[in-house]
Motif scaffolding. Structure first.
Motif, PDB file in Angstrom:
ATOM      1  N   GLN A  99      -3.626  -8.601  -7.324  1.00  0.00           N
ATOM      2  CA  GLN A  99      -2.256  -8.424  -6.814  1.00  0.00           C
ATOM      3  C   GLN A  99      -2.018  -6.942  -6.561  1.00  0.00           C
ATOM      4  O   GLN A  99      -2.212  -6.112  -7.452  1.00  0.00           O
ATOM      5  N   LEU A 100      -1.634  -6.602  -5.335  1.00  0.00           N
ATOM      6  CA  LEU A 100      -1.453  -5.196  -4.978  1.00  0.00           C
ATOM      7  C   LEU A 100      -0.095  -4.682  -5.443  1.00  0.00           C
ATOM      8  O   LEU A 100       0.919  -5.363  -5.294  1.00  0.00           O
ATOM      9  N   ALA A 101      -0.093  -3.468  -5.991  1.00  0.00           N
ATOM     10  CA  ALA A 101       1.135  -2.887  -6.532  1.00  0.00           C
ATOM     11  C   ALA A 101       1.968  -2.187  -5.465  1.00  0.00           C
ATOM     12  O   ALA A 101       3.134  -1.881  -5.684  1.00  0.00           O
ATOM     13  N   PHE A 102       1.368  -1.935  -4.301  1.00  0.00           N
ATOM     14  CA  PHE A 102       2.095  -1.265  -3.204  1.00  0.00           C
ATOM     15  C   PHE A 102       2.302  -2.245  -2.052  1.00  0.00           C
ATOM     16  O   PHE A 102       1.587  -3.239  -1.935  1.00  0.00           O
ATOM     17  N   GLU A 103       3.292  -1.954  -1.214  1.00  0.00           N
ATOM     18  CA  GLU A 103       3.589  -2.871  -0.117  1.00  0.00           C
ATOM     19  C   GLU A 103       3.507  -2.234   1.273  1.00  0.00           C
ATOM     20  O   GLU A 103       3.575  -2.929   2.278  1.00  0.00           O
ATOM     21  N   ALA A 104       3.378  -0.906   1.331  1.00  0.00           N
ATOM     22  CA  ALA A 104       3.295  -0.235   2.633  1.00  0.00           C
ATOM     23  C   ALA A 104       2.437   1.023   2.523  1.00  0.00           C
ATOM     24  O   ALA A 104       2.397   1.667   1.471  1.00  0.00           O
ATOM     25  N   VAL A 105       1.760   1.348   3.623  1.00  0.00           N
ATOM     26  CA  VAL A 105       0.992   2.592   3.715  1.00  0.00           C
ATOM     27  C   VAL A 105       1.372   3.276   5.025  1.00  0.00           C
ATOM     28  O   VAL A 105       1.341   2.655   6.093  1.00  0.00           O
ATOM     29  N   ILE A 106       1.727   4.556   4.927  1.00  0.00           N
ATOM     30  CA  ILE A 106       2.120   5.327   6.109  1.00  0.00           C
ATOM     31  C   ILE A 106       1.106   6.440   6.324  1.00  0.00           C
ATOM     32  O   ILE A 106       0.886   7.281   5.450  1.00  0.00           O
ATOM     33  N   PHE A 107       0.477   6.411   7.486  1.00  0.00           N
ATOM     34  CA  PHE A 107      -0.591   7.348   7.818  1.00  0.00           C
ATOM     35  C   PHE A 107      -0.105   8.447   8.757  1.00  0.00           C
ATOM     36  O   PHE A 107       0.643   8.183   9.700  1.00  0.00           O
ATOM     37  N   ASP A 108      -0.560   9.664   8.517  1.00  0.00           N
ATOM     38  CA  ASP A 108      -0.487  10.698   9.541  1.00  0.00           C
ATOM     39  C   ASP A 108      -1.546  10.316  10.585  1.00  0.00           C
ATOM     40  O   ASP A 108      -2.429   9.499  10.309  1.00  0.00           O
ATOM     41  N   MET A 109      -1.467  10.893  11.780  1.00  0.00           N
ATOM     42  CA  MET A 109      -2.443  10.523  12.812  1.00  0.00           C
ATOM     43  C   MET A 109      -3.573  11.540  12.937  1.00  0.00           C
ATOM     44  O   MET A 109      -4.723  11.250  12.629  1.00  0.00           O
ATOM     45  N   ASP A 110      -3.246  12.755  13.387  1.00  0.00           N
ATOM     46  CA  ASP A 110      -4.271  13.761  13.649  1.00  0.00           C
ATOM     47  C   ASP A 110      -4.997  14.159  12.364  1.00  0.00           C
ATOM     48  O   ASP A 110      -4.376  14.625  11.409  1.00  0.00           O
ATOM     49  N   SER A 141       5.400   2.667  -1.698  1.00  0.00           N
ATOM     50  CA  SER A 141       4.615   2.997  -0.513  1.00  0.00           C
ATOM     51  C   SER A 141       3.674   4.170  -0.756  1.00  0.00           C
ATOM     52  O   SER A 141       3.861   4.961  -1.679  1.00  0.00           O
ATOM     53  N   ILE A 142       2.675   4.283   0.118  1.00  0.00           N
ATOM     54  CA  ILE A 142       1.659   5.330   0.044  1.00  0.00           C
ATOM     55  C   ILE A 142       1.696   6.171   1.314  1.00  0.00           C
ATOM     56  O   ILE A 142       1.837   5.642   2.417  1.00  0.00           O
ATOM     57  N   VAL A 143       1.572   7.485   1.149  1.00  0.00           N
ATOM     58  CA  VAL A 143       1.438   8.404   2.276  1.00  0.00           C
ATOM     59  C   VAL A 143      -0.005   8.910   2.300  1.00  0.00           C
ATOM     60  O   VAL A 143      -0.551   9.294   1.265  1.00  0.00           O
ATOM     61  N   VAL A 144      -0.617   8.904   3.491  1.00  0.00           N
ATOM     62  CA  VAL A 144      -1.977   9.422   3.645  1.00  0.00           C
ATOM     63  C   VAL A 144      -1.924  10.595   4.620  1.00  0.00           C
ATOM     64  O   VAL A 144      -1.544  10.427   5.785  1.00  0.00           O
ATOM     65  N   GLU A 145      -2.284  11.787   4.164  1.00  0.00           N
ATOM     66  CA  GLU A 145      -2.102  13.029   4.917  1.00  0.00           C
ATOM     67  C   GLU A 145      -3.283  13.976   4.768  1.00  0.00           C
ATOM     68  O   GLU A 145      -3.986  13.939   3.759  1.00  0.00           O
ATOM     69  N   ASP A 146      -3.469  14.837   5.781  1.00  0.00           N
ATOM     70  CA  ASP A 146      -4.518  15.852   5.684  1.00  0.00           C
ATOM     71  C   ASP A 146      -3.962  17.268   5.743  1.00  0.00           C
ATOM     72  O   ASP A 146      -4.707  18.232   5.587  1.00  0.00           O
ATOM     73  N   ALA A 147      -2.649  17.407   5.963  1.00  0.00           N
ATOM     74  CA  ALA A 147      -2.032  18.729   6.105  1.00  0.00           C
ATOM     75  C   ALA A 147      -1.218  19.091   4.868  1.00  0.00           C
ATOM     76  O   ALA A 147      -0.623  18.223   4.230  1.00  0.00           O
ATOM     77  N   VAL A 148      -1.178  20.374   4.556  1.00  0.00           N
ATOM     78  CA  VAL A 148      -0.373  20.848   3.427  1.00  0.00           C
ATOM     79  C   VAL A 148       1.094  20.470   3.619  1.00  0.00           C
ATOM     80  O   VAL A 148       1.742  19.965   2.705  1.00  0.00           O
ATOM     81  N   SER A 149       1.612  20.669   4.830  1.00  0.00           N
ATOM     82  CA  SER A 149       3.008  20.329   5.093  1.00  0.00           C
ATOM     83  C   SER A 149       3.245  18.830   4.929  1.00  0.00           C
ATOM     84  O   SER A 149       4.335  18.393   4.551  1.00  0.00           O
ATOM     85  N   GLY A 150       2.199  18.019   5.191  1.00  0.00           N
ATOM     86  CA  GLY A 150       2.316  16.565   5.059  1.00  0.00           C
ATOM     87  C   GLY A 150       2.361  16.098   3.623  1.00  0.00           C
ATOM     88  O   GLY A 150       3.165  15.233   3.262  1.00  0.00           O
ATOM     89  N   VAL A 151       1.496  16.669   2.766  1.00  0.00           N
ATOM     90  CA  VAL A 151       1.530  16.258   1.358  1.00  0.00           C
ATOM     91  C   VAL A 151       2.794  16.800   0.681  1.00  0.00           C
ATOM     92  O   VAL A 151       3.331  16.169  -0.235  1.00  0.00           O
ATOM     93  N   GLN A 152       3.285  17.937   1.146  1.00  0.00           N
ATOM     94  CA  GLN A 152       4.566  18.436   0.641  1.00  0.00           C
ATOM     95  C   GLN A 152       5.675  17.436   0.968  1.00  0.00           C
ATOM     96  O   GLN A 152       6.543  17.164   0.131  1.00  0.00           O
TER      97      GLN A 152
END
Length: 256
Positions: A3-14, A192-203
């Protein structure tokens, strides 16, 4: 499956979905170096090239005109903001930003777009598991880039530079684009989960109080991402271990 504990994942693109961060870097360098060389001739200033370090510190992940402003401030250069309709040759914030966008689209048209295989696989697995998916990007080219790689319809929410301008959202490092995508998906940041590669994004992910902010260190910047809000950092999504691994990281973060 667990059973997954999260329900959404939001990705940055570039740099997360598509290998376009490299393209952006090249386009920014071309535009800024040409402008700085022009200033060197006209104002007698010493030419100091735009570097990868400049890209990561002042431009990466930010809305286009904010990126122009941030870099110019680092060089103590003041220009009028201008208007978004400014011609690319105009010496304004918008003019320089529009010139960069032309360079970016020229490279895309010539070379096409590549997708990170591990991200594409995770998107497929998350879709099959019924997880809600969103994309949140500062880029105004988000829709055509995703369309080019046949991924646009994968996302139930898209909050990009175009949508941000329409809604008057603040760009990264503020969390607006991520929280808005979350709302569109009918989810909450804590689930929800955020997936990011930029410093400004993880902030932005940290400020938005998301259940998990996952950093992807494509530029050997693991420490910077961890110090600025990433709960966990990997160099590629294949290291996560699929949905089960993502769920494990989410639960571990909740227990911190």
């Amino acid at each position: 499956m667990t059973q997954l504990a999260f329900e959404a994942v939001i990705f940055d693109m570039d740099g997360v979905i598509t290998k376009t961060a490299i393209t952006h870097t090249a386009a920014w360098k071309k535009m800024f170096d040409e402008y700085l060389q022009k200033r060197a001739v006209e104002h007698g200033e010493a030419f100091q090239e735009f570097t990868q370090k400049d890209y990561l510190a002042y431009v990466d992940g930010k809305p286009r005109y904010k990126g122009v402003t941030s870099f110019l401030e680092s060089r103590n250069i003041e220009l009028p903001f201008g208007d978004v309709s400014d011609e690319p040759g105009m010496e304004t914030i918008c003019g320089l930003g529009n010139r960069k966008n032309i360079a970016f689209n020229e490279v895309i048209a010539r070379d096409g777009v590549e997708v990170y295989e591990s991200t594409a696989q995770l998107l497929e697995d998350l879709t099959k598991a019924g997880i809600k998916l969103g994309v949140a990007s500062s880029s105004k080219n988000c829709a055509p880039v995703l369309e080019a790689v046949d991924l646009l319809k994968t996302f139930g929410a898209r909050v990009d530079g175009v949508v941000s301008a329409e809604l008057g959202l603040h760009g990264k490092p503020e969390p607006d684009i991520f929280t808005t995508a979350c709302e569109i998906l009918g989810s909450t940041p804590s689930k929800s989960i955020v997936v990011e590669d930029a410093v400004s994004g993880v902030q932005a992910g940290a400020k938005g109080k998301f259940g998990l902010t996952l950093g992807i260190a494509r530029e050997n910047n693991e420490e910077e991402l961890a110090e600025n809000g990433a709960d966990f950092v990997v160099t590629d999504l294949e290291e996560v271990g699929g949905i089960e691994g993502l769920n494990k990281l989410f639960l571990e973060n909740l227990s911190k």
